[in-house]
Design a protein around this motif. Structure first.
Motif, PDB file in Angstrom:
ATOM      1  N   VAL A  27     -20.968   1.400  -9.178  1.00 43.87           N
ATOM      2  CA  VAL A  27     -20.497   2.061 -10.367  1.00 43.87           C
ATOM      3  C   VAL A  27     -21.250   1.686 -11.422  1.00 43.87           C
ATOM      4  CG1 VAL A  27     -18.841   0.263 -10.946  1.00 43.87           C
ATOM      5  CG2 VAL A  27     -18.211   2.581 -11.664  1.00 43.87           C
ATOM      6  N   GLN A  28     -21.330   2.384 -12.568  1.00 43.66           N
ATOM      7  CA  GLN A  28     -22.092   2.099 -13.704  1.00 43.66           C
ATOM      8  C   GLN A  28     -21.310   2.776 -14.874  1.00 43.66           C
ATOM      9  OE1 GLN A  28     -25.113   0.159 -14.390  1.00 43.66           O
ATOM     10  NE2 GLN A  28     -23.899   0.185 -16.404  1.00 43.66           N
ATOM     11  N   TYR A  29     -20.803   1.774 -16.116  1.00 39.64           N
ATOM     12  CA  TYR A  29     -20.139   2.227 -16.937  1.00 39.64           C
ATOM     13  C   TYR A  29     -21.023   2.418 -18.253  1.00 39.64           C
ATOM     14  CZ  TYR A  29     -16.053   0.469 -14.519  1.00 39.64           C
ATOM     15  OH  TYR A  29     -15.056   0.207 -13.478  1.00 39.64           O
ATOM     16  N   LEU A  30     -21.119   3.718 -18.922  1.00 34.41           N
ATOM     17  CA  LEU A  30     -22.057   3.868 -20.007  1.00 34.41           C
ATOM     18  C   LEU A  30     -21.232   4.331 -21.164  1.00 34.41           C
ATOM     19  CD1 LEU A  30     -24.449   6.326 -17.872  1.00 34.41           C
ATOM     20  CD2 LEU A  30     -25.077   4.024 -18.473  1.00 34.41           C
TER      21      LEU A  30
ATOM     22  N   ASP B 294     -30.565 -11.836 -37.438  1.00 35.89           N
ATOM     23  CA  ASP B 294     -29.504 -12.394 -37.059  1.00 35.89           C
ATOM     24  C   ASP B 294     -28.298 -11.518 -36.849  1.00 35.89           C
ATOM     25  OD1 ASP B 294     -31.049 -14.657 -37.019  1.00 35.89           O
ATOM     26  OD2 ASP B 294     -30.811 -15.442 -38.800  1.00 35.89           O
ATOM     27  N   ARG B 295     -28.440 -10.515 -37.523  1.00 30.78           N
ATOM     28  CA  ARG B 295     -27.032  -9.646 -37.776  1.00 30.78           C
ATOM     29  C   ARG B 295     -26.732  -8.916 -36.382  1.00 30.78           C
ATOM     30  NH1 ARG B 295     -25.946  -4.386 -38.826  1.00 30.78           N
ATOM     31  NH2 ARG B 295     -28.114  -3.852 -39.051  1.00 30.78           N
ATOM     32  N   ILE B 296     -25.146  -9.175 -35.845  1.00 30.20           N
ATOM     33  CA  ILE B 296     -24.979  -8.427 -34.674  1.00 30.20           C
ATOM     34  C   ILE B 296     -24.625  -7.115 -35.026  1.00 30.20           C
ATOM     35  CG2 ILE B 296     -23.308  -8.417 -32.846  1.00 30.20           C
ATOM     36  CD1 ILE B 296     -23.251 -11.392 -32.847  1.00 30.20           C
ATOM     37  N   SER B 297     -25.127  -5.958 -34.452  1.00 30.09           N
ATOM     38  CA  SER B 297     -24.561  -4.638 -34.813  1.00 30.09           C
ATOM     39  C   SER B 297     -24.065  -4.006 -33.522  1.00 30.09           C
ATOM     40  CB  SER B 297     -26.164  -3.863 -35.119  1.00 30.09           C
ATOM     41  OG  SER B 297     -26.989  -3.955 -34.353  1.00 30.09           O
ATOM     42  N   SER B 298     -23.581  -2.844 -33.751  1.00 33.07           N
ATOM     43  CA  SER B 298     -23.041  -1.974 -32.507  1.00 33.07           C
ATOM     44  C   SER B 298     -23.618  -0.535 -32.762  1.00 33.07           C
ATOM     45  CB  SER B 298     -21.397  -1.995 -32.696  1.00 33.07           C
ATOM     46  OG  SER B 298     -20.973  -1.401 -33.570  1.00 33.07           O
ATOM     47  N   TYR B 299     -23.487  -0.081 -31.381  1.00 35.56           N
ATOM     48  CA  TYR B 299     -23.632   1.594 -31.492  1.00 35.56           C
ATOM     49  C   TYR B 299     -23.289   2.066 -30.344  1.00 35.56           C
ATOM     50  CZ  TYR B 299     -27.367   0.139 -28.041  1.00 35.56           C
ATOM     51  OH  TYR B 299     -28.161  -0.340 -27.212  1.00 35.56           O
ATOM     52  N   SER B 300     -23.107   3.442 -30.383  1.00 36.02           N
ATOM     53  CA  SER B 300     -22.311   4.303 -29.097  1.00 36.02           C
ATOM     54  C   SER B 300     -23.106   5.251 -28.498  1.00 36.02           C
ATOM     55  CB  SER B 300     -21.050   4.988 -29.897  1.00 36.02           C
ATOM     56  OG  SER B 300     -20.123   3.940 -30.120  1.00 36.02           O
ATOM     57  N   SER B 301     -24.164   5.570 -29.248  1.00 33.38           N
ATOM     58  CA  SER B 301     -25.207   6.602 -28.668  1.00 33.38           C
ATOM     59  C   SER B 301     -26.082   5.787 -27.554  1.00 33.38           C
ATOM     60  CB  SER B 301     -25.940   7.156 -29.867  1.00 33.38           C
ATOM     61  OG  SER B 301     -26.940   6.189 -30.309  1.00 33.38           O
ATOM     62  N   ASP B 302     -27.281   6.744 -27.228  1.00 37.70           N
ATOM     63  CA  ASP B 302     -28.267   5.941 -26.293  1.00 37.70           C
ATOM     64  C   ASP B 302     -29.443   5.376 -27.036  1.00 37.70           C
ATOM     65  OD1 ASP B 302     -26.933   6.946 -24.025  1.00 37.70           O
ATOM     66  OD2 ASP B 302     -28.000   8.732 -24.001  1.00 37.70           O
TER      67      ASP B 302
ATOM     68  N   ALA C  38     -30.208   3.846 -17.526  1.00 32.94           N
ATOM     69  CA  ALA C  38     -29.168   4.019 -16.756  1.00 32.94           C
ATOM     70  C   ALA C  38     -28.539   5.374 -16.297  1.00 32.94           C
ATOM     71  CB  ALA C  38     -28.021   3.257 -16.911  1.00 32.94           C
ATOM     72  N   THR C  39     -29.579   6.264 -16.476  1.00 36.94           N
ATOM     73  CA  THR C  39     -28.978   7.722 -16.120  1.00 36.94           C
ATOM     74  C   THR C  39     -29.145   8.027 -14.765  1.00 36.94           C
ATOM     75  OG1 THR C  39     -31.262   8.247 -16.992  1.00 36.94           O
ATOM     76  CG2 THR C  39     -29.606   8.607 -18.658  1.00 36.94           C
ATOM     77  N   GLU C  40     -29.330   9.134 -14.352  1.00 31.63           N
ATOM     78  CA  GLU C  40     -29.381   9.676 -13.057  1.00 31.63           C
ATOM     79  C   GLU C  40     -30.772   9.371 -12.429  1.00 31.63           C
ATOM     80  OE1 GLU C  40     -28.217  13.749 -12.520  1.00 31.63           O
ATOM     81  OE2 GLU C  40     -26.117  13.591 -12.733  1.00 31.63           O
ATOM     82  N   TYR C  41     -30.650   8.922 -11.262  1.00 30.32           N
ATOM     83  CA  TYR C  41     -32.227   8.448 -10.511  1.00 30.32           C
ATOM     84  C   TYR C  41     -32.964   7.849 -11.210  1.00 30.32           C
ATOM     85  CZ  TYR C  41     -30.781  12.200  -7.254  1.00 30.32           C
ATOM     86  OH  TYR C  41     -30.241  13.291  -6.370  1.00 30.32           O
ATOM     87  N   THR C  42     -32.518   6.845 -12.123  1.00 28.87           N
ATOM     88  CA  THR C  42     -33.353   5.800 -12.792  1.00 28.87           C
ATOM     89  C   THR C  42     -32.894   4.283 -12.132  1.00 28.87           C
ATOM     90  OG1 THR C  42     -31.849   5.504 -14.533  1.00 28.87           O
ATOM     91  CG2 THR C  42     -33.425   7.067 -15.012  1.00 28.87           C
ATOM     92  N   ALA C  43     -33.637   3.388 -12.252  1.00 27.15           N
ATOM     93  CA  ALA C  43     -33.289   2.100 -11.551  1.00 27.15           C
ATOM     94  C   ALA C  43     -32.226   1.420 -11.883  1.00 27.15           C
ATOM     95  CB  ALA C  43     -34.703   1.026 -12.065  1.00 27.15           C
ATOM     96  N   GLN C  44     -31.367   1.836 -13.006  1.00 26.05           N
ATOM     97  CA  GLN C  44     -30.339   0.916 -13.485  1.00 26.05           C
ATOM     98  C   GLN C  44     -29.074   2.129 -13.420  1.00 26.05           C
ATOM     99  OE1 GLN C  44     -31.339  -2.226 -16.504  1.00 26.05           O
ATOM    100  NE2 GLN C  44     -32.616  -0.508 -17.253  1.00 26.05           N
ATOM    101  N   GLU C  45     -29.289   3.012 -12.388  1.00 31.54           N
ATOM    102  CA  GLU C  45     -28.183   3.976 -12.365  1.00 31.54           C
ATOM    103  C   GLU C  45     -26.732   3.382 -11.769  1.00 31.54           C
ATOM    104  OE1 GLU C  45     -27.598   8.282 -10.270  1.00 31.54           O
ATOM    105  OE2 GLU C  45     -29.057   7.240  -9.565  1.00 31.54           O
TER     106      GLU C  45
END
Length: 243
Positions: free
Chosen positions: A83-86, A97-105, A203-210
């Motif tokens: 399984v892979q959660y995206l 030094d700032r920790i940021s977040s994002y939801s897109s690719d 981590a998309t289809e047919y990539t090394a981290q799928e």
């Protein structure tokens, strides 16, 4: 004990070799010699505390994908699921030094860092097309790229700290070494063999981290070691081979 085959190393490669040889000829006496006190090689799964108790975390190699048909077939044979959660929020600390977040690719870097990173990816894509993976040294740039470390190349190409942090983090995780330890030619050949950088870092289809293996990647070796011919001897380092 008479032995027909001695295999050095109880990682996925060595244990798969023993497993496949036994399937071909079950009469073979096979021994796998492993220097460590565990099987798995570069895969290591440990129980760590999680929000709902304890979970298994991979500290070594962990991803597989359909671009790797042999390991995918072995997972099915061993009854291991993946399984892979995206979806969801991602956190990063790159460029400051700032920790940021994002939801897109796209990571939440500054516009300049994103442009810097994209220019490097265009450059790498051009470079990989100059290299024949069957004989990388015959590239017109073979000698030049083999004499330069990947660290030097990245520092020469990138202007922003955010882009440098992003590419260094990605490549360390991918290669398992510092960028100063490999040549540009090695990396370009490695990337070219995979069909491009995108296939290695996404981590998309047919990539090394799928996919990730449910329960951890070390299970592959553990299940192989527990199946016939069950011939693994731990803490047996090999210092010399005589044929």
């Amino acid at each position: 004990m008479n032995v027909d085959v001695v295999i050095v190393g109880g990682g996925i490669s060595g244990l798969t070799a023993a497993y496949q040889l036994h399937k071909k000829d079950s009469s073979l006496q096979i021994v796998v010699l492993e220097a460590k006190n565990r099987v798995g090689g570069r895969t290591l799964t440990l129980p760590l505390k999680a929000a709902d108790g304890t979970d298994n975390f991979d500290l070594g190699g962990q991803w597989v994908g359909r671009c790797q048909p042999h390991i995918m077939a072995l997972l099915e044979e061993l009854g291991l699921t993946h399984v892979q959660y995206l979806e969801g929020k991602k956190f990063m600390q790159l460029g400051s030094d700032r920790i940021s977040s994002y939801s897109s690719d796209i990571p939440s870097l500054s516009p300049l860092a994103l442009i810097d990173l994209q220019k490097l990816m265009f450059k790498l894509e051009w470079m990989r097309k100059q290299v024949d993976i069957r004989d990388p040294y015959q590239s017109p740039y073979g000698a030049e790229w083999d004499a330069m470390t990947l660290d030097t190349f990245v520092n020469n190409q990138l202007w922003t700290k955010g882009a440098r942090d992003a590419i260094e983090t990605a490549l360390r995780g991918m290669l398992g070494v510092e960028l100063s330890q490999i040549s540009v030619l090695y990396f370009i050949s490695y990337m070219s063999a995979a069909g491009g950088l995108k296939n290695l870092i996404e981590a998309t289809e047919y990539t090394a981290q799928e996919y990730k293996i449910v329960g951890g990647a070390q299970q592959i070796s553990q299940k192989l070691a527990a199946s016939p011919p069950s011939c693994v001897q731990m803490q047996q380092p090999v210092s010399k081979i005589t044929q």
